[in-house]
Design a protein around this motif. Structure first.
Motif, PDB file in Angstrom:
ATOM      1  N   ALA A   1      57.185 -33.834   8.475  1.00 36.90           N
ATOM      2  CA  ALA A   1      56.127 -34.460   9.279  1.00 36.90           C
ATOM      3  C   ALA A   1      55.251 -35.362   8.419  1.00 36.90           C
ATOM      4  O   ALA A   1      54.872 -36.469   8.841  1.00 36.90           O
ATOM      5  CB  ALA A   1      55.291 -33.385   9.967  1.00 36.90           C
ATOM      6  N   GLN A   2      54.934 -34.917   7.213  1.00 36.70           N
ATOM      7  CA  GLN A   2      54.116 -35.736   6.320  1.00 36.70           C
ATOM      8  C   GLN A   2      54.881 -36.968   5.852  1.00 36.70           C
ATOM      9  O   GLN A   2      54.314 -38.051   5.725  1.00 36.70           O
ATOM     10  CB  GLN A   2      53.659 -34.888   5.133  1.00 36.70           C
ATOM     11  N   TRP A   3      56.184 -36.796   5.647  1.00 39.14           N
ATOM     12  CA  TRP A   3      57.017 -37.921   5.203  1.00 39.14           C
ATOM     13  C   TRP A   3      57.115 -38.996   6.272  1.00 39.14           C
ATOM     14  O   TRP A   3      57.013 -40.194   5.963  1.00 39.14           O
ATOM     15  CB  TRP A   3      58.399 -37.400   4.814  1.00 39.14           C
ATOM     16  N   VAL A   4      57.320 -38.623   7.536  1.00 37.94           N
ATOM     17  CA  VAL A   4      57.461 -39.656   8.572  1.00 37.94           C
ATOM     18  C   VAL A   4      56.177 -40.463   8.712  1.00 37.94           C
ATOM     19  O   VAL A   4      56.226 -41.655   9.044  1.00 37.94           O
ATOM     20  CB  VAL A   4      57.889 -39.071   9.946  1.00 37.94           C
ATOM     21  N   ASN A   5      55.039 -39.842   8.449  1.00 39.83           N
ATOM     22  CA  ASN A   5      53.783 -40.590   8.519  1.00 39.83           C
ATOM     23  C   ASN A   5      53.690 -41.644   7.418  1.00 39.83           C
ATOM     24  O   ASN A   5      53.066 -42.691   7.606  1.00 39.83           O
ATOM     25  CB  ASN A   5      52.588 -39.638   8.417  1.00 39.83           C
ATOM     26  N   ARG A   6      54.324 -41.371   6.297  1.00 43.40           N
ATOM     27  CA  ARG A   6      54.293 -42.321   5.177  1.00 43.40           C
ATOM     28  C   ARG A   6      55.405 -43.351   5.265  1.00 43.40           C
ATOM     29  O   ARG A   6      55.316 -44.414   4.634  1.00 43.40           O
ATOM     30  CB  ARG A   6      54.439 -41.579   3.836  1.00 43.40           C
ATOM     31  N   CYS A   7      56.455 -43.052   6.016  1.00 41.55           N
ATOM     32  CA  CYS A   7      57.666 -43.872   6.000  1.00 41.55           C
ATOM     33  C   CYS A   7      57.668 -44.840   7.181  1.00 41.55           C
ATOM     34  O   CYS A   7      57.916 -44.434   8.330  1.00 41.55           O
ATOM     35  CB  CYS A   7      58.903 -42.969   6.032  1.00 41.55           C
ATOM     36  N   ALA A   8      57.442 -46.108   6.913  1.00 40.37           N
ATOM     37  CA  ALA A   8      57.383 -47.113   7.975  1.00 40.37           C
ATOM     38  C   ALA A   8      58.736 -47.349   8.613  1.00 40.37           C
ATOM     39  O   ALA A   8      58.815 -47.926   9.704  1.00 40.37           O
ATOM     40  CB  ALA A   8      56.835 -48.426   7.409  1.00 40.37           C
ATOM     41  N   GLU A   9      59.820 -46.889   7.977  1.00 39.60           N
ATOM     42  CA  GLU A   9      61.164 -47.098   8.516  1.00 39.60           C
ATOM     43  C   GLU A   9      61.526 -46.089   9.603  1.00 39.60           C
ATOM     44  O   GLU A   9      62.611 -46.170  10.189  1.00 39.60           O
ATOM     45  CB  GLU A   9      62.204 -47.015   7.396  1.00 39.60           C
ATOM     46  N   VAL A  10      60.632 -45.128   9.887  1.00 40.66           N
ATOM     47  CA  VAL A  10      60.896 -44.103  10.900  1.00 40.66           C
ATOM     48  C   VAL A  10      60.077 -44.397  12.151  1.00 40.66           C
ATOM     49  O   VAL A  10      58.873 -44.623  12.072  1.00 40.66           O
ATOM     50  CB  VAL A  10      60.550 -42.693  10.381  1.00 40.66           C
ATOM     51  N   SER A  11      60.736 -44.375  13.308  1.00 39.17           N
ATOM     52  CA  SER A  11      60.034 -44.545  14.575  1.00 39.17           C
ATOM     53  C   SER A  11      60.122 -43.320  15.471  1.00 39.17           C
ATOM     54  O   SER A  11      59.333 -43.184  16.404  1.00 39.17           O
ATOM     55  CB  SER A  11      60.582 -45.757  15.342  1.00 39.17           C
ATOM     56  N   VAL A  12      61.103 -42.447  15.233  1.00 35.31           N
ATOM     57  CA  VAL A  12      61.288 -41.250  16.047  1.00 35.31           C
ATOM     58  C   VAL A  12      61.763 -40.126  15.135  1.00 35.31           C
ATOM     59  O   VAL A  12      62.566 -40.362  14.218  1.00 35.31           O
ATOM     60  CB  VAL A  12      62.330 -41.459  17.172  1.00 35.31           C
ATOM     61  N   LEU A  13      61.266 -38.912  15.399  1.00 35.02           N
ATOM     62  CA  LEU A  13      61.743 -37.713  14.697  1.00 35.02           C
ATOM     63  C   LEU A  13      62.395 -36.784  15.708  1.00 35.02           C
ATOM     64  O   LEU A  13      61.775 -36.414  16.705  1.00 35.02           O
ATOM     65  CB  LEU A  13      60.592 -36.997  13.998  1.00 35.02           C
ATOM     66  N   VAL A  14      63.649 -36.418  15.457  1.00 33.06           N
ATOM     67  CA  VAL A  14      64.376 -35.435  16.274  1.00 33.06           C
ATOM     68  C   VAL A  14      64.436 -34.131  15.494  1.00 33.06           C
ATOM     69  O   VAL A  14      64.742 -34.128  14.299  1.00 33.06           O
ATOM     70  CB  VAL A  14      65.804 -35.925  16.597  1.00 33.06           C
ATOM     71  N   ILE A  15      64.140 -33.016  16.165  1.00 31.08           N
ATOM     72  CA  ILE A  15      64.261 -31.695  15.548  1.00 31.08           C
ATOM     73  C   ILE A  15      65.289 -30.892  16.333  1.00 31.08           C
ATOM     74  O   ILE A  15      65.197 -30.784  17.560  1.00 31.08           O
ATOM     75  CB  ILE A  15      62.912 -30.952  15.537  1.00 31.08           C
ATOM     76  N   THR A  16      66.258 -30.323  15.629  1.00 28.24           N
ATOM     77  CA  THR A  16      67.266 -29.483  16.272  1.00 28.24           C
ATOM     78  C   THR A  16      67.649 -28.353  15.328  1.00 28.24           C
ATOM     79  O   THR A  16      67.135 -28.271  14.210  1.00 28.24           O
ATOM     80  CB  THR A  16      68.495 -30.326  16.675  1.00 28.24           C
ATOM     81  N   GLY A  17      68.538 -27.483  15.794  1.00 31.51           N
ATOM     82  CA  GLY A  17      68.945 -26.347  14.983  1.00 31.51           C
ATOM     83  C   GLY A  17      70.436 -26.359  14.709  1.00 31.51           C
ATOM     84  O   GLY A  17      71.227 -26.799  15.546  1.00 31.51           O
ATOM     85  N   ALA A  18      70.827 -25.868  13.542  1.00 38.50           N
ATOM     86  CA  ALA A  18      72.236 -25.679  13.235  1.00 38.50           C
ATOM     87  C   ALA A  18      72.673 -24.322  13.775  1.00 38.50           C
ATOM     88  O   ALA A  18      71.883 -23.383  13.852  1.00 38.50           O
ATOM     89  CB  ALA A  18      72.468 -25.752  11.731  1.00 38.50           C
ATOM     90  N   GLY A  19      73.944 -24.209  14.142  1.00 39.74           N
ATOM     91  CA  GLY A  19      74.448 -22.948  14.654  1.00 39.74           C
ATOM     92  C   GLY A  19      74.140 -22.761  16.120  1.00 39.74           C
ATOM     93  O   GLY A  19      73.925 -23.718  16.856  1.00 39.74           O
ATOM     94  N   SER A  20      74.081 -21.502  16.550  1.00 43.55           N
ATOM     95  CA  SER A  20      73.968 -21.198  17.976  1.00 43.55           C
ATOM     96  C   SER A  20      72.540 -21.208  18.494  1.00 43.55           C
ATOM     97  O   SER A  20      72.322 -21.224  19.704  1.00 43.55           O
ATOM     98  CB  SER A  20      74.587 -19.825  18.263  1.00 43.55           C
ATOM     99  N   ALA A  21      71.538 -21.183  17.608  1.00 49.52           N
ATOM    100  CA  ALA A  21      70.142 -21.081  18.039  1.00 49.52           C
ATOM    101  C   ALA A  21      69.341 -22.295  17.606  1.00 49.52           C
ATOM    102  O   ALA A  21      69.608 -22.893  16.556  1.00 49.52           O
ATOM    103  CB  ALA A  21      69.494 -19.816  17.478  1.00 49.52           C
ATOM    104  N   PHE A  22      68.350 -22.653  18.423  1.00 50.95           N
ATOM    105  CA  PHE A  22      67.343 -23.628  17.988  1.00 50.95           C
ATOM    106  C   PHE A  22      66.453 -22.951  16.963  1.00 50.95           C
ATOM    107  O   PHE A  22      66.359 -23.381  15.819  1.00 50.95           O
ATOM    108  CB  PHE A  22      66.537 -24.111  19.190  1.00 50.95           C
ATOM    109  N   SER A  23      65.795 -21.876  17.361  1.00 53.91           N
ATOM    110  CA  SER A  23      65.035 -21.040  16.427  1.00 53.91           C
ATOM    111  C   SER A  23      64.673 -19.726  17.092  1.00 53.91           C
ATOM    112  O   SER A  23      64.185 -19.711  18.226  1.00 53.91           O
ATOM    113  CB  SER A  23      63.757 -21.738  15.952  1.00 53.91           C
ATOM    114  N   ALA A  24      64.900 -18.640  16.354  1.00 52.97           N
ATOM    115  CA  ALA A  24      64.565 -17.303  16.857  1.00 52.97           C
ATOM    116  C   ALA A  24      63.115 -16.934  16.600  1.00 52.97           C
ATOM    117  O   ALA A  24      62.702 -15.817  16.928  1.00 52.97           O
ATOM    118  CB  ALA A  24      65.484 -16.266  16.212  1.00 52.97           C
TER     119      ALA A  24
END
Length: 268
Positions: free
Chosen positions: A46-69
């Motif tokens: 989150a702190q990096w995207v605020n500094r990085c002008a090359e980012v316009s959208v952040l997607v968050i997902t999970g690896a495996g069968s769960a998003f997050s337990a």
């Protein structure tokens, strides 16, 4: 030159076409946010995207069968990890640990899309609700299950959910601790769309790319306005809009967008 990605421990981060994708990568513990380095990784991103002008959208997902337990239940049972110690020790660990996630994501300047690939339970549900948009796999499940374990939503979940779906619906889900499927989550307004598992990331990518194609500086300012509208009186908000609009009118991207629209109109 491509921007330098922040070093992460338990998550993977990629950047393609102005869309950054953060994948929680502790499927061995169903991407639990405690007992892992995922909180640190989310905050760093989150702190990096605020500094990085090359980012316009952040997607968050999970690896495996769960998003997050959510929280690590084994640590709870053993009174270990983030849950060890007396009241003041646990409280301090929450402030230094999982509570940094809502603060960091609330301050993120770019739109955040949660691609909920599987169960989002407890703090995992709250993490999804911290995003601006949520798309879910048909296999996803959602549960504000803290009371089932004799605890409260210590990560700020009660703050986010009632702003998303209203006090009464949020109260019922929180006080019953029941787990709902993706379709009910869509009907309640928690989820924007439900798609089949194999189509989730493609659909999220399509939406993220559409947003990322917008003028980037105006996109960040628009997200700030959307957030500030929730806590600002109308007159003060309009004053802020006027200043932000002045900024936009003086950005080269504004003139580029106007000229592109005029050219498209001529071609029609």
């Amino acid at each position: 030159m491509s921007p330098t990605l922040p070093p992460l421990t338990d998550a993977r981060l990629t950047l393609e076409g102005r869309v950054a994708t953060l994948t929680l990568d502790r499927h061995d513990v169903r991407n639990a946010l405690t007992g892992s380095a995922l909180a640190d990784d989310i905050v760093a991103t989150a702190q990096w995207v605020n500094r990085c002008a090359e980012v316009s959208v952040l997607v968050i997902t999970g690896a495996g069968s769960a998003f997050s337990a959510g929280g690590n239940v084994k640590d709870m049972a053993n009174r270990g990890g983030d849950f060890a110690g007396d009241v003041s020790e646990v409280a301090a660990r929450y402030r230094r640990g999982i509570q940094r996630i809502p603060l960091a994501l609330q301050e993120a300047e770019v739109p955040i899309i949660a691609a909920v690939n599987g169960p989002a339970i407890g703090a995992g549900f709250d993490l999804a609700n911290m995003a601006d948009l949520r798309l879910a796999s048909s296999t996803a499940k959602f549960g504000e299950t803290f009371l089932n374990l004799g605890i409260i939503p210590g990560d700020g979940g009660a703050w986010f959910m009632q702003r998303l779906i209203g006090y009464q619906r949020a109260f019922e889900l929180t006080l019953t601790g029941r787990v709902i499927d993706a379709e009910e989550a869509r009907e309640l307004g928690i989820v924007l769309e439900v798609v089949e598992p194999e189509a989730l990331m493609a659909r999220v990518g399509e939406l993220a790319s559409r947003i990322a194609a917008q003028p980037p500086k105006a996109t960040r300012l628009t997200k700030r306005l959307m957030k500030m509208a929730q806590r600002t009186e109308l007159k003060d908000f309009l004053d802020l809009c006027a200043v932000f609009q002045g900024l936009c009118h003086n950005e080269p991207e504004h003139l580029e967008a106007v000229n592109a629209m005029l050219e498209a109109m001529v071609k029609k």
